[in-house]
Design a protein around this motif. Sequence first.
Motif, PDB file in Angstrom:
ATOM      1  N   GLN A 267       0.812  -1.208   0.000  1.00  0.00           N
ATOM      2  CA  GLN A 267       0.000   0.000   0.000  1.00  0.00           C
ATOM      3  C   GLN A 267       0.844   1.256   0.000  1.00  0.00           C
ATOM      4  O   GLN A 267       0.429   2.275  -0.520  1.00  0.00           O
ATOM      5  N   LYS A 381      -3.735   2.927  -5.076  1.00  0.00           N
ATOM      6  CA  LYS A 381      -4.035   2.338  -3.764  1.00  0.00           C
ATOM      7  C   LYS A 381      -4.827   3.289  -2.895  1.00  0.00           C
ATOM      8  O   LYS A 381      -5.120   2.983  -1.741  1.00  0.00           O
ATOM      9  N   GLN A 383      -7.505   5.176  -0.904  1.00  0.00           N
ATOM     10  CA  GLN A 383      -8.850   4.847  -0.438  1.00  0.00           C
ATOM     11  C   GLN A 383      -9.702   6.088  -0.305  1.00  0.00           C
ATOM     12  O   GLN A 383     -10.884   6.067  -0.612  1.00  0.00           O
ATOM     13  N   SER A 384      -9.139   7.149   0.201  1.00  0.00           N
ATOM     14  CA  SER A 384      -9.872   8.404   0.298  1.00  0.00           C
ATOM     15  C   SER A 384      -8.881   9.550   0.416  1.00  0.00           C
ATOM     16  O   SER A 384      -7.723   9.344   0.769  1.00  0.00           O
ATOM     17  N   ILE A 385      -9.369  10.745   0.111  1.00  0.00           N
ATOM     18  CA  ILE A 385      -8.545  11.946   0.253  1.00  0.00           C
ATOM     19  C   ILE A 385      -9.239  12.851   1.258  1.00  0.00           C
ATOM     20  O   ILE A 385     -10.459  12.964   1.239  1.00  0.00           O
ATOM     21  N   ALA A 406      -5.256   1.417   2.428  1.00  0.00           N
ATOM     22  CA  ALA A 406      -5.759   0.318   3.248  1.00  0.00           C
ATOM     23  C   ALA A 406      -4.688  -0.190   4.206  1.00  0.00           C
ATOM     24  O   ALA A 406      -4.945  -1.074   5.005  1.00  0.00           O
ATOM     25  N   ARG A 437      -6.554   3.745 -11.081  1.00  0.00           N
ATOM     26  CA  ARG A 437      -7.320   2.528 -10.789  1.00  0.00           C
ATOM     27  C   ARG A 437      -7.782   1.855 -12.062  1.00  0.00           C
ATOM     28  O   ARG A 437      -7.674   0.643 -12.220  1.00  0.00           O
ATOM     29  N   ARG A 440      -4.977   0.150 -13.820  1.00  0.00           N
ATOM     30  CA  ARG A 440      -4.574  -1.095 -13.186  1.00  0.00           C
ATOM     31  C   ARG A 440      -5.592  -2.199 -13.443  1.00  0.00           C
ATOM     32  O   ARG A 440      -5.237  -3.347 -13.660  1.00  0.00           O
ATOM     33  N   ALA A 449      -8.078  -8.848  -4.064  1.00  0.00           N
ATOM     34  CA  ALA A 449      -8.580  -9.247  -2.742  1.00  0.00           C
ATOM     35  C   ALA A 449      -9.727 -10.236  -2.896  1.00  0.00           C
ATOM     36  O   ALA A 449     -10.499 -10.144  -3.821  1.00  0.00           O
TER      37      ALA A 449
ATOM     38  N   VAL B  91     -14.260  10.299  -1.284  1.00  0.00           N
ATOM     39  CA  VAL B  91     -14.226   8.833  -1.272  1.00  0.00           C
ATOM     40  C   VAL B  91     -14.727   8.319  -2.620  1.00  0.00           C
ATOM     41  O   VAL B  91     -15.883   8.535  -2.963  1.00  0.00           O
ATOM     42  N   PRO B  92     -13.870   7.653  -3.385  1.00  0.00           N
ATOM     43  CA  PRO B  92     -14.322   7.073  -4.659  1.00  0.00           C
ATOM     44  C   PRO B  92     -15.344   5.967  -4.396  1.00  0.00           C
ATOM     45  O   PRO B  92     -15.205   5.214  -3.438  1.00  0.00           O
ATOM     46  N   ARG B  95     -14.220   2.411  -3.764  1.00  0.00           N
ATOM     47  CA  ARG B  95     -13.476   2.094  -2.551  1.00  0.00           C
ATOM     48  C   ARG B  95     -14.363   1.796  -1.362  1.00  0.00           C
ATOM     49  O   ARG B  95     -13.879   1.477  -0.290  1.00  0.00           O
ATOM     50  N   THR B 119     -14.332   2.688   4.251  1.00  0.00           N
ATOM     51  CA  THR B 119     -13.402   2.157   3.259  1.00  0.00           C
ATOM     52  C   THR B 119     -12.416   1.250   3.984  1.00  0.00           C
ATOM     53  O   THR B 119     -12.487   1.091   5.194  1.00  0.00           O
ATOM     54  N   ALA B 120     -11.480   0.688   3.241  1.00  0.00           N
ATOM     55  CA  ALA B 120     -10.491  -0.185   3.860  1.00  0.00           C
ATOM     56  C   ALA B 120      -9.504   0.613   4.705  1.00  0.00           C
ATOM     57  O   ALA B 120      -8.744   0.048   5.469  1.00  0.00           O
ATOM     58  N   THR B 152     -13.171  -2.184  -6.925  1.00  0.00           N
ATOM     59  CA  THR B 152     -11.821  -2.592  -7.306  1.00  0.00           C
ATOM     60  C   THR B 152     -11.180  -3.274  -6.119  1.00  0.00           C
ATOM     61  O   THR B 152     -11.576  -3.035  -4.987  1.00  0.00           O
ATOM     62  N   LEU B 154      -8.127  -4.283  -3.409  1.00  0.00           N
ATOM     63  CA  LEU B 154      -7.292  -3.431  -2.570  1.00  0.00           C
ATOM     64  C   LEU B 154      -6.030  -3.044  -3.301  1.00  0.00           C
ATOM     65  O   LEU B 154      -5.412  -2.088  -2.991  1.00  0.00           O
TER      66      LEU B 154
END
Lengths: 449, 154
Positions: A267, A381, A383-385, A406, A437, A440, A449, B91-92, B95, B119-120, B152, B154
Amino acid sequence: MTSPAPPPLLADHWQRLHPLSPLVRFGRLFVAVVVIAVPSLGTVQRGHREQLFTLLLWAALLILGAAAGVIAWLVTRWRIDGADLQIETGLIRRQSIRIPLARVQAVDVVAPLLARLLGLAEVRVVSAGRGSEHGRLAYVTAAEAPVLRAQLLALAHGLSRETPQPPGIALFHLDNAQLAYGLLLRAPTLAPLSLAILAVVLTVIVPPAGITLASTTFTIVAAGVISSARAYNDDFDLLVSEAGDGLRLDRGLLQRRHETIPYGRIQALRLVEPLLWRPFGWARLEVDIARQGEPRREGRESQQIARTLVPVAPRVVVVGLLQRVMPDAVVTPPRGSRPPRRAVTRAPFAYHLLAAWHDQRYICARSGRVRAETVIVPLDKMQSIRLATGPLLRALRLASVHVDTAGHRWQASALCRDAGEADRLVWSLAGLAGHARRRRSQLSPLPIA
Amino acid sequence: MSVAYERVSPRFWIARQTVLAALGLPLTAAAAITAAVLGGGGWVALPTGCAVFFVWMWLVERGRYRAWGYAERDADLIVRRGLLFRRISVVPYGRMQFIDVSAGPVDRLFDLAAVQLHTAAAASDARIPGLRRTDAEQLRDRLTGLGEARATGL
């Protein structure tokens, strides 16, 4: 493995762990009891009867422990059933665990000292949900372990179990002398060491004061020595190699471990440059992996798993390895990556190190007060901003941007940026992360996962 | 970049004011009675202080109510909050691990609910309080649908 794996090893029928396994488990208990019991017996002056009683109590504890170990071994069995690893254990509360090998993240081999002396090793199957909590085969013979590992991995990749393990390319071999010097030049080692030296000097000059200091600081010094010795023991002779499935790590002096870090699970990476290492140009590389928090009772051993990729090495070597894992990542702050001058009011001690920069694939952020810590997060990778400001930051027209992953250890934090720039950064990162994303998922259509 | 934020329900503000009044009015009244019984002088400061404190709290709560906002964009959800400590979370949809809709006793009294996104990452903190219950459930269903479409690894 170069030699073809003997098929009977992974037979479909139930099998037990190695008969000596209870002995290894008992060995730990024995050492613990001896460490606690012997000093208490030696120092306390009591009547013979009382001493005998205490001795009997400890002996009973040991016997109980040994019996529990033997029973645990007797009631535990495992087998490979199709694509699952099945483990049954427990005397009173039977537990039957079925681990689908297709979901397995990694298979680690760990050999503690006593197990090594007896020629045994533990195989740990690490799954995404529970970590290595359930999939532990302790112990099998040291010769079996790598074969078992290879076969489990082959099954995990959906290949036939006779498929040999893909060969690894050695990327980095740790210089043990450098590890020793590097550990010596750490604050947790230097502080107790200087205390010890001070105590010795004082004892020579003013004996009473020196002895007082020595006795009061003894625990601190001992703790420092033990932690350094542990770190040395853990990372001794580290060999990082690259295989098709990720990075492989072999390390340990007394306890040998063999771990795999799948590339897809990384990550974030962190490059740490402690103050005292900077004159020598040394650095450390750490890795953050998506893995559920494992229960505390598993202790240091599992927490230790694959956190440090390179304990100490010249920065050039470390950066080389880093760029192998994250191609084209820029580790040195480029022009324009520093926060505005006025940020010094908010972060007077960290300002000299603050920096943040990003490109199409990575966001990097450097921070720290004494030691420089650079966190590199691949944008796919993310997850949020989060954009965050407080009263002081707002008065200075500043804002911080955090990028969460994560992983459980770090986030990439662009601290104290210009407010307008931070705002633009949030939106551009959101867009870039979306692109990353999608790119990828085109590259690897199978979800990891 | 300017984002058109959706505001939370005005009922949320009414609920907050009710809670504040339920705490503030009796306390101020009790302080006033105490001051009256003990008789004037410096005791007047007690109810005045109480009143000033609760008026200030009212202003703070109003600012916080106005600061709450969320926006559903093409690929991500944006949540804005905070008066003194401002936060914007992005938050996308892909995710999101799961979405909570929760309602405490006060929320239920006013037919409100809070939507929280998980989210994770442990640090993600996208939470939208004070939505009408039906709105909250619709939002949750919408988000779940978007999340499944874009999931998607991780």
